[in-house]
Structure formats: C-alpha cells, structure tokens
Design a protein around this motif. Structure first.
Motif, PDB file in Angstrom:
ATOM      1  N   GLU A 298       0.657  -0.932  -0.148  1.00  0.00           N
ATOM      2  CA  GLU A 298       0.007  -0.086  -0.265  1.00  0.00           C
ATOM      3  C   GLU A 298       0.605   1.546   0.088  1.00  0.00           C
ATOM      4  OE1 GLU A 298      -3.319   2.483  -0.058  1.00  0.00           O
ATOM      5  OE2 GLU A 298      -3.263   0.006  -1.076  1.00  0.00           O
ATOM      6  N   HIS A 299       1.425   1.250   0.479  1.00  0.00           N
ATOM      7  CA  HIS A 299       2.382   2.097   0.763  1.00  0.00           C
ATOM      8  C   HIS A 299       3.559   2.852  -0.577  1.00  0.00           C
ATOM      9  CE1 HIS A 299       6.602   5.235   1.972  1.00  0.00           C
ATOM     10  NE2 HIS A 299       6.727   4.071   0.889  1.00  0.00           N
ATOM     11  N   GLY A 300       3.846   1.374  -1.517  1.00  0.00           N
ATOM     12  CA  GLY A 300       4.507   1.575  -2.835  1.00  0.00           C
ATOM     13  C   GLY A 300       3.287   2.278  -3.815  1.00  0.00           C
ATOM     14  N   ARG A 301       1.578   1.274  -3.748  1.00  0.00           N
ATOM     15  CA  ARG A 301       0.964   2.125  -4.287  1.00  0.00           C
ATOM     16  C   ARG A 301       0.836   3.373  -4.233  1.00  0.00           C
ATOM     17  NH1 ARG A 301      -4.985   0.360  -5.006  1.00  0.00           N
ATOM     18  NH2 ARG A 301      -5.470   1.121  -2.548  1.00  0.00           N
ATOM     19  N   ARG A 302       0.709   3.942  -3.185  1.00  0.00           N
ATOM     20  CA  ARG A 302       0.591   5.593  -2.741  1.00  0.00           C
ATOM     21  C   ARG A 302       1.673   6.487  -3.178  1.00  0.00           C
ATOM     22  NH1 ARG A 302      -4.814   6.434  -2.034  1.00  0.00           N
ATOM     23  NH2 ARG A 302      -5.478   5.003  -0.046  1.00  0.00           N
ATOM     24  N   VAL A 303       2.863   6.055  -3.387  1.00  0.00           N
ATOM     25  CA  VAL A 303       4.343   6.207  -3.823  1.00  0.00           C
ATOM     26  C   VAL A 303       4.176   6.540  -5.799  1.00  0.00           C
ATOM     27  CG1 VAL A 303       6.361   6.265  -4.505  1.00  0.00           C
ATOM     28  CG2 VAL A 303       5.347   6.065  -1.790  1.00  0.00           C
ATOM     29  N   VAL A 304       4.121   5.436  -5.835  1.00  0.00           N
ATOM     30  CA  VAL A 304       3.809   5.612  -7.113  1.00  0.00           C
ATOM     31  C   VAL A 304       2.532   6.448  -7.907  1.00  0.00           C
ATOM     32  CG1 VAL A 304       3.436   3.682  -9.642  1.00  0.00           C
ATOM     33  CG2 VAL A 304       5.230   3.184  -8.024  1.00  0.00           C
ATOM     34  N   ALA A 305       1.122   5.821  -7.291  1.00  0.00           N
ATOM     35  CA  ALA A 305       0.123   6.812  -8.049  1.00  0.00           C
ATOM     36  C   ALA A 305       0.380   8.386  -7.201  1.00  0.00           C
ATOM     37  CB  ALA A 305      -1.082   6.366  -7.220  1.00  0.00           C
ATOM     38  N   ALA A 310      -2.802   9.238 -10.199  1.00  0.00           N
ATOM     39  CA  ALA A 310      -3.576   8.402 -10.837  1.00  0.00           C
ATOM     40  C   ALA A 310      -4.408   8.641  -9.168  1.00  0.00           C
ATOM     41  CB  ALA A 310      -2.672   6.824 -10.200  1.00  0.00           C
ATOM     42  N   GLU A 311      -5.989   7.516  -9.064  1.00  0.00           N
ATOM     43  CA  GLU A 311      -6.576   8.151  -7.893  1.00  0.00           C
ATOM     44  C   GLU A 311      -6.793   6.236  -8.430  1.00  0.00           C
ATOM     45  OE1 GLU A 311     -10.425   9.713  -7.850  1.00  0.00           O
ATOM     46  OE2 GLU A 311     -10.097  11.811  -8.599  1.00  0.00           O
ATOM     47  N   VAL A 312      -6.264   5.636  -6.937  1.00  0.00           N
ATOM     48  CA  VAL A 312      -6.739   4.127  -6.554  1.00  0.00           C
ATOM     49  C   VAL A 312      -7.543   4.228  -5.528  1.00  0.00           C
ATOM     50  CG1 VAL A 312      -4.303   4.473  -6.625  1.00  0.00           C
ATOM     51  CG2 VAL A 312      -4.900   4.808  -4.726  1.00  0.00           C
ATOM     52  N   PRO A 313      -8.229   2.695  -5.640  1.00  0.00           N
ATOM     53  CA  PRO A 313      -9.259   1.826  -4.644  1.00  0.00           C
ATOM     54  C   PRO A 313      -8.772   2.220  -3.631  1.00  0.00           C
ATOM     55  CG  PRO A 313      -9.032   0.669  -6.386  1.00  0.00           C
ATOM     56  CD  PRO A 313      -7.920   2.056  -6.650  1.00  0.00           C
ATOM     57  N   ALA A 314      -9.356   1.560  -2.062  1.00  0.00           N
ATOM     58  CA  ALA A 314      -9.326   1.471  -1.083  1.00  0.00           C
ATOM     59  C   ALA A 314      -8.525   0.340  -1.040  1.00  0.00           C
ATOM     60  CB  ALA A 314     -10.296   1.164  -0.468  1.00  0.00           C
ATOM     61  N   ALA A 315      -7.855   0.030  -0.056  1.00  0.00           N
ATOM     62  CA  ALA A 315      -6.453  -1.193   0.227  1.00  0.00           C
ATOM     63  C   ALA A 315      -7.226  -2.535   0.136  1.00  0.00           C
ATOM     64  CB  ALA A 315      -5.352  -0.304   1.673  1.00  0.00           C
ATOM     65  N   PRO A 324      -4.480   2.457 -11.009  1.00  0.00           N
ATOM     66  CA  PRO A 324      -5.068   2.580 -12.827  1.00  0.00           C
ATOM     67  C   PRO A 324      -3.863   3.737 -13.984  1.00  0.00           C
ATOM     68  CG  PRO A 324      -6.034   3.998 -11.103  1.00  0.00           C
ATOM     69  CD  PRO A 324      -5.033   3.132 -10.750  1.00  0.00           C
ATOM     70  N   LEU A 325      -3.305   3.346 -15.013  1.00  0.00           N
ATOM     71  CA  LEU A 325      -2.816   4.234 -15.366  1.00  0.00           C
ATOM     72  C   LEU A 325      -3.510   5.106 -16.473  1.00  0.00           C
ATOM     73  CD1 LEU A 325      -0.521   0.976 -17.151  1.00  0.00           C
ATOM     74  CD2 LEU A 325       0.633   2.813 -14.772  1.00  0.00           C
ATOM     75  N   PRO A 326      -2.928   6.263 -16.813  1.00  0.00           N
ATOM     76  CA  PRO A 326      -3.904   7.042 -17.348  1.00  0.00           C
ATOM     77  C   PRO A 326      -4.772   6.875 -18.886  1.00  0.00           C
ATOM     78  CG  PRO A 326      -1.797   7.733 -17.262  1.00  0.00           C
ATOM     79  CD  PRO A 326      -1.435   6.648 -17.067  1.00  0.00           C
ATOM     80  N   ALA A 327      -5.587   7.020 -18.858  1.00  0.00           N
ATOM     81  CA  ALA A 327      -6.113   6.338 -20.267  1.00  0.00           C
ATOM     82  C   ALA A 327      -5.583   6.274 -21.274  1.00  0.00           C
ATOM     83  CB  ALA A 327      -7.684   7.428 -20.267  1.00  0.00           C
ATOM     84  N   GLY A 328      -6.128   5.105 -22.235  1.00  0.00           N
ATOM     85  CA  GLY A 328      -5.399   4.643 -23.654  1.00  0.00           C
ATOM     86  C   GLY A 328      -3.525   4.021 -23.089  1.00  0.00           C
ATOM     87  N   VAL A 329      -3.701   4.271 -21.920  1.00  0.00           N
ATOM     88  CA  VAL A 329      -1.966   3.226 -22.197  1.00  0.00           C
ATOM     89  C   VAL A 329      -2.146   2.351 -21.596  1.00  0.00           C
ATOM     90  CG1 VAL A 329      -0.131   3.814 -20.467  1.00  0.00           C
ATOM     91  CG2 VAL A 329      -0.904   5.721 -21.014  1.00  0.00           C
ATOM     92  N   ALA A 330      -1.616   1.111 -22.348  1.00  0.00           N
ATOM     93  CA  ALA A 330      -1.237   0.397 -21.642  1.00  0.00           C
ATOM     94  C   ALA A 330      -2.680  -0.467 -22.345  1.00  0.00           C
ATOM     95  CB  ALA A 330      -0.511  -0.445 -20.764  1.00  0.00           C
ATOM     96  N   ALA A 331      -3.274   0.019 -22.522  1.00  0.00           N
ATOM     97  CA  ALA A 331      -5.091  -0.695 -22.797  1.00  0.00           C
ATOM     98  C   ALA A 331      -5.786  -2.066 -23.924  1.00  0.00           C
ATOM     99  CB  ALA A 331      -5.728   0.903 -23.936  1.00  0.00           C
TER     100      ALA A 331
END
Length: 388
Positions: A298-305, A310-315, A324-331
């Motif tokens: 969860e710490h790593g996710r918050r740092v990268v997000a 990026a907005e992330v769902p609850a832990a 989630p990556l920006p729209a259109g990236v790795a789609a």
C-alpha cells in the motif's frame, strides 16, 4: 494520503539471491525462492543425479506422499483428496478435461479471471462444444455484488463455475465461501464449483476442506516460498474417481492422487523441497510477513500513484496493489506487455501490467526483500516514461 512504510523484517533481505540492482515488484508472477530452499533443491538434484535409477525407483512415491500431506495441512485440505501438480493453471486444465462436457453444457467464469485459464476454457469449449459465459463484476464491488453477478450468470445448462479467490489481473479478494453457499442454495450439487486460488497459499488461510467447493487449486511457489512448479489440486470425494491426468503415464490406472502425481522423469525436486519454503515462511512468522507485505504494497502504491496523478481504490490488505494508468496507456494486452518491458529495460524495475476492460493497470507486489526505495525508483522514472 501519507501511508508510511513498515519497518523491514531484520535479516529478511539476506535470505534471497535476487539482483539488488533491480526493483523486484512483481512477486505475484513467479515468486522468489529463498537461498535455503534453493540449496535444499540442489541437494535433492545431486542425489537424483548421483543415482537416477535409485532416486526414481526406490521410495519416491512415499516421499511425494509425505510432502503432499505436509502441504495439504498448510492449506487445510484433505491430503487423500489432494494432488501435487505443476501450477494452478495445470490443475484447472485437469478439472476441465475430467468433466465430460458436451454441447449442452456451459462454463461460467468472471471477467477478473486469469488469462491462461480463459484460454483453457476457450480450448475446452472448442473441443467439446460447450459454451463459455462470463460474469461481469465491477472493479470495486462489495461481496453481495460479486456473489450476485456469479449466481445470476448461471443457467440450467451450467456445469462448472470457476471463480478466483484472489484475482491476478485486478488484485481483489473474492468471497468464494459466499459464492459456494449461494450456488449450492440455488442449484445444489448440479453445478460444480472450481476455486482458482493461485495466489492464496501464504496469503490467506483458505481451510480448503471446509470451503465446500468441488475443486480447488493453489500455487505454493508464489507466496509460500516453494520452488517454481509446485501447486496443489484438491478434489471433493464425489469427483476423485473421475479425475484424469493430462499426460498418461504408468500410474494412469491408479487411484487419485497417485494417477496425477507420477509423470515419469519429471523433476520432482521442486515438490520435495517445498516444505523447506514453508519452514522459512514460518520462521519469519506468517502473520508478521502478511502484515508487512500488505503495508509495504500500500505504501508503494501510494508513492507511485501520487507520482503519476492516479486515483486508487481502497486498500485490500493484499501484498499486491493496483494502480490505474492514464487512459489509452497499456489499454490492450500487447501494449501492456510492451510497457512492462520498457519499465524493465529503462527503469530496472519488474512490475505487473494488465489491460482490463480497455484500461491499463499497474500491479505492484511487496515481499520481505523489498524496500521503500524500490517503489521510489519506479515513481521517479515512470512519469517521463509514460509521457514518451
């Protein structure tokens, strides 16, 4: 939101032989084998190569059975109804090949299912004429919504339901006990239930024998420190005589599980060394490892997000976290694979990437060998790479 990193477990990083120049943030893919387990397997290989005939011909079946009992106890499964197999996908393919499906039958999965399982289901449907139905489940859904989505996808033709306990692509925990109970209440024993628990051993306490599913398969080489190629397939009593191996060998006429486990010149050393992996995990403390890994993920996710906005769902409390990556990236799958390789080559970081419903998602894992700086490295390099 500030999510502090947990204190590292003293000495835990020294238990592994990974390349310290790389940020290994995808433990959920192939695991990481501790040095003690590597050495245990190497000793077994040396024993095998010193006298191959004796290794395979004298006492090997009893040694495999002993390991099976040990591993089955770890997940709360009946050892007499559990077989060692190569991985969870192999276990699922065995189930699919043993049901005798036909043109009047359906298989139900969810859209969170593992890609290789979807391929196996598709191949089974082409071969048998069965129909594949997919239950759509929102990325963030409560237990009742998940259960309802699965149950409402079942029809009078459904023979098998496959559900993930921990989803690989989306890193969610599904309420498999609730799904089993709901299917049983509505359809009784007419619909078989298979739980794909590839990521469960080492992460959760599944109590397989109390779950009530017809089939259950889980990997020991992801989160339980076993050598790669170590998994369990547990089968309810009513189905054991119908299970057929994918490869026919000398024990094909034997009863389950021996009919699955003996495949001739297979390298059994991964199975035989697996209890050493459980010993390492228990020595660190199973509960302590789980808390550490979930907090670090969860710490790593918050740092990268935060770095990519990026907005992330609850832990979820898992050692895998989704961004989630920006729209259109790795789609799509090809673009996700290409981006994962660029992150590996340019940022020296190994991550999980998937395309789900036309959106790219980054999956970060955490284990006791990881440190906060692993995620910081990714956070510093990822924004520029995504722009390019």
């Amino acid at each position: 939101m500030d999510v502090s990193a947990p204190e590292p477990l003293p000495g835990a990083r020294l238990l592994f032989s990974h390349d310290a120049a790389v940020a290994h943030l995808n433990h959920g893919a192939f695991g990481m084998v501790p040095i003690a387990v590597q050495r245990a397997q190497q000793r077994l290989r040396e024993e095998m190569d010193a006298n191959p005939h004796r290794f395979f011909a004298v006492g090997l079946e009893e040694r495999i059975a002993h390991v099976r009992r040990h591993l089955a106890a770890f997940v709360g499964a009946d050892p007499d109804g559990t077989a060692l197999v190569e991985n969870a996908t192999t276990g699922t393919s065995i189930v699919l090949g043993s049901l005798g499906l036909g043109t009047e039958d359906e298989i139900v999965t969810t859209d969170h299912g593992y890609g290789a399982v979807d391929l196996a289901v598709a191949a089974t449907c082409r071969r048998t004429g069965a129909v594949h139905r997919v239950a759509r489940v929102p990325l963030v859904a409560d237990d009742a919504t998940i259960v309802a989505a699965v149950v409402e996808s079942i029809t009078a033709r459904t023979r098998l339901v496959i559900v993930d306990h921990i989803t690989a692509a989306t890193a969610r925990v599904f309420p498999v006990q609730g799904i089993v109970e709901a299917v049983r209440a509505r359809w009784g024993e007419r619909v078989a239930i298979h739980v794909d628990a590839a990521h469960v051993p080492g992460n959760l306490d599944p109590a397989v024998g109390e779950l009530g599913a017809d089939f259950w398969t889980g990997n020991l080489h992801k989160w339980a420190f076993a050598p790669r190629g170590t998994a369990l397939l547990s089968v309810a009593p009513a189905w054991r005589e119908r299970i057929r191996p994918l490869v026919l060998s000398w024990h094909v006429e034997a009863s389950f599980p021996d009919s699955l486990e003996w495949v001739g010149s297979h390298d059994y050393t991964s199975w035989l060394a697996a209890p050493t992996g459980l010993f390492v995990l228990r020595s660190l403390g199973v509960a302590l490892v789980r808390r550490h890994n979930a907090a670090l993920a969860e710490h790593g996710r918050r740092v990268v997000a935060d770095a990519i906005g990026a907005e992330v769902p609850a832990a979820t409390g898992l050692p895998m976290a989704l961004i989630p990556l920006p729209a259109g990236v790795a789609a799509d799958p090809a673009a996700a694979t290409a981006l994962r390789r660029r992150i590996s080559d340019e940022l020296a970081a190994e991550v999980g990437l998937s395309a789900w419903r036309g959106r790219g998602y980054l999956r970060l894992s955490a284990h006791v060998y990881n440190r906060p700086e692993d995620y910081q490295r990714l956070a510093e390099g990822l924004p520029k790479l995504l722009i390019r």
